[in-house]
Design a protein around this motif. Structure first.
Motif, PDB file in Angstrom:
ATOM      1  N   HIS A  16       0.874  -1.179   0.000  1.00 17.66           N
ATOM      2  CA  HIS A  16       0.000   0.000   0.000  1.00 17.66           C
ATOM      3  C   HIS A  16       0.913   1.231   0.000  1.00 17.66           C
ATOM      4  CE1 HIS A  16      -3.274  -2.774   1.035  1.00 17.66           C
ATOM      5  NE2 HIS A  16      -2.451  -3.283   1.943  1.00 17.66           N
ATOM      6  N   LEU A  17       1.588   1.475  -1.092  1.00 17.65           N
ATOM      7  CA  LEU A  17       2.631   2.498  -1.152  1.00 17.65           C
ATOM      8  C   LEU A  17       2.074   3.897  -0.941  1.00 17.65           C
ATOM      9  CD1 LEU A  17       4.710   1.077  -4.152  1.00 17.65           C
ATOM     10  CD2 LEU A  17       5.260   0.949  -1.709  1.00 17.65           C
ATOM     11  N   GLU A  18       1.026   4.267  -1.677  1.00 15.59           N
ATOM     12  CA  GLU A  18       0.502   5.628  -1.595  1.00 15.59           C
ATOM     13  C   GLU A  18      -0.055   5.930  -0.202  1.00 15.59           C
ATOM     14  OE1 GLU A  18      -2.300   6.254  -4.683  1.00 15.59           O
ATOM     15  OE2 GLU A  18      -0.848   6.001  -6.324  1.00 15.59           O
ATOM     16  N   GLU A  19      -0.719   4.959   0.407  1.00 15.06           N
ATOM     17  CA  GLU A  19      -1.291   5.191   1.733  1.00 15.06           C
ATOM     18  C   GLU A  19      -0.207   5.410   2.781  1.00 15.06           C
ATOM     19  OE1 GLU A  19      -3.831   1.960   2.652  1.00 15.06           O
ATOM     20  OE2 GLU A  19      -5.147   2.256   0.914  1.00 15.06           O
ATOM     21  N   ASN A  20       0.993   4.909   2.560  1.00 14.80           N
ATOM     22  CA  ASN A  20       2.085   5.040   3.525  1.00 14.80           C
ATOM     23  C   ASN A  20       3.125   6.068   3.107  1.00 14.80           C
ATOM     24  OD1 ASN A  20       1.800   2.664   5.645  1.00 14.80           O
ATOM     25  ND2 ASN A  20       1.219   1.833   3.636  1.00 14.80           N
ATOM     26  N   GLY A  21       2.792   6.896   2.103  1.00 15.08           N
ATOM     27  CA  GLY A  21       3.668   8.000   1.741  1.00 15.08           C
ATOM     28  C   GLY A  21       4.792   7.655   0.799  1.00 15.08           C
ATOM     29  N   TYR A  22       4.708   6.552   0.069  1.00 13.64           N
ATOM     30  CA  TYR A  22       5.757   6.177  -0.877  1.00 13.64           C
ATOM     31  C   TYR A  22       5.245   6.381  -2.303  1.00 13.64           C
ATOM     32  CZ  TYR A  22       8.144   3.943   3.052  1.00 13.64           C
ATOM     33  OH  TYR A  22       8.765   3.695   4.241  1.00 13.64           O
ATOM     34  N   SER A  23       6.126   6.937  -3.144  1.00 15.59           N
ATOM     35  CA  SER A  23       5.758   7.150  -4.547  1.00 15.59           C
ATOM     36  C   SER A  23       6.102   5.958  -5.418  1.00 15.59           C
ATOM     37  CB  SER A  23       6.462   8.400  -5.089  1.00 15.59           C
ATOM     38  OG  SER A  23       7.880   8.257  -4.974  1.00 15.59           O
ATOM     39  N   SER A  24       7.039   5.139  -5.000  1.00 17.54           N
ATOM     40  CA  SER A  24       7.447   3.969  -5.772  1.00 17.54           C
ATOM     41  C   SER A  24       7.967   2.890  -4.836  1.00 17.54           C
ATOM     42  CB  SER A  24       8.527   4.343  -6.796  1.00 17.54           C
ATOM     43  OG  SER A  24       9.709   4.787  -6.132  1.00 17.54           O
ATOM     44  N   TRP A  28      10.419   2.742  -1.129  1.00 15.61           N
ATOM     45  CA  TRP A  28      10.184   1.885   0.048  1.00 15.61           C
ATOM     46  C   TRP A  28      11.368   0.961   0.305  1.00 15.61           C
ATOM     47  CZ3 TRP A  28      10.330  -3.397   0.136  1.00 15.61           C
ATOM     48  CH2 TRP A  28       9.953  -4.021   1.346  1.00 15.61           C
TER      49      TRP A  28
END
Length: 384
Positions: A16-24, A28
């Protein structure tokens, strides 16, 4: 086995990259590798430098030391054969850390090295060294008196007894364990231990504690009060013992562990009223006196002919069983002569008659008169 060097939350964040502040996923992965490489250690061995892949050496500059890390062969072309880092060691909180490190290096003691990074401190790296320290001889013994410590549900009762067996000082150190985290309880207990050992160091005396097995106490929790059970469940009672042992060794204070039999009972009957002590400090006095090999006989008014030739604890066991049998409360022992003396004598001669503890009278007993002893004192008896 734990395979997540970061945390489960960080591991699941890749799904869940976007929900945790990661763009790619690469962003991460960078955090994930950073977590995995945040700590490493090397077990020491008995050699100069104290380690295998990581060695510690003293430099010519006084107070500075060098940590030499041997680089794996696959990285030697990029980083060189060794990586050297310099650090200092200071003494603090009564710990001779610099002296201990020099002792380990000079005597070729194993030094286990752990390097870890603190993300909340600008990603700075810290070095943690574990090694053997030089034994400190015991300089403060029972010859100079003793501090008796009684471990209670809400306080540590400390009593200083001089070498002649007389009390000189006492104090209750309160502590709060309800509503605190495990780390807060541990920190609070360590602070109390430091204060107690500091007092023993100033008085140049030893420390005595009861040799208690709290594992057995926890197995019998249904027999104890709700307050005491809560203390055993929520407080790391073993921490008090281990912290005190470590602190006493560091300051050369003798720590004596005594048999805890009847310490509270003896203190309440013999010393609580006599010196105006609390039940905890009176028990601490008994603990200190027992550590100095001083015996505690029952008062003459409570002794019976069957006690002749037996150990003093036999008589105290009889008194303890009597108190439990009749449910005598601790507050009643502030005037134990009224609560026990006449009742014990009367029950011994008339075991079949019921006893009213609150009024210190039997139900419809015959009239008894005071009996004068040879020393002129009046034997306490029961009256209608």
């Amino acid at each position: 086995m734990h395979i997540c060097f970061g945390s489960r939350k960080l591991f699941n964040a890749q799904y869940h990259l976007e929900e945790n502040g990661y763009s790619s996923h690469e962003e991460w992965l960078e955090d994930w590798r950073k977590k995995r490489s945040g700590r490493f250690y090397c077990v020491g061995k008995s050699s100069y430098g104290g380690g295998t892949m990581i060695n510690i050496y003293a430099t010519e500059d006084d107070g500075k030391y060098m940590m030499r890390v041997q680089v794996p062969r696959c990285l030697q072309e990029q980083c060189g054969k060794y990586i050297e880092a310099y650090f200092t060691v200071d003494d603090r909180s009564g710990r001779m850390r610099r002296k201990d490190l020099e002792y380990a290096i000079n005597h070729q003691k194993p030094i286990t090295t752990q390097v870890f990074r603190r993300e909340h401190k600008d990603d700075n790296c810290y070095v943690h060294l574990t090694t053997y320290v030089q034994d400190i001889p015991i300089v403060y013994t029972i010859k100079n008196g003793c501090l008796g410590i009684d471990f209670n549900a809400n306080s540590l009762s400390v009593t200083y007894v001089k070498s002649d067996g007389n009390i000189a000082w006492c104090h209750d150190f309160p502590y709060q364990w309800k509503g605190k985290t495990c780390g807060q309880r541990k920190a609070q207990m360590r602070d109390l231990v430091c204060d107690i050992v500091r007092i023993a160091d100033s008085l140049k005396c030893s420390i005595a504690i009861e040799s208690l097995d709290f594992s057995k106490r926890k197995a019998q929790m249904s027999e104890e009060s709700k307050l005491y059970n809560g203390m055993l469940s929520n407080l790391s009672t073993w921490l008090f013992k281990t912290a005190l042992e470590s602190r006493c060794k560091r300051f050369g204070v003798q720590l004596v562990k005594i048999n805890p039999a009847f310490t509270s009972l003896i203190g309440m009957i013999k010393f609580m009223v006599k010196y105006g002590l609390s039940s905890g400090t009176s028990a601490g006095m008994v603990i200190a006196r027992r550590a100095m090999k001083m015996s505690e006989a029952v008062p003459q008014c409570l002794s019976l002919p069957v006690d002749d030739g037996k150990h003093a604890w036999s008589a105290w066991n009889r008194v303890s069983r009597f108190i439990k049998k009749h449910g005598i409360r601790r507050t009643q022992l502030f005037q134990w002569t009224k609560a026990l003396e006449g009742i014990l004598k009367w029950e011994h001669s008339n075991p079949s008659l019921p006893v009213d503890i609150d009024k210190s009278q039997t139900k419809n007993p015959p009239i008894h008169r005071g009996e004068v002893r040879p020393d002129g004192n009046v034997q306490l008896c029961l009256f209608v």
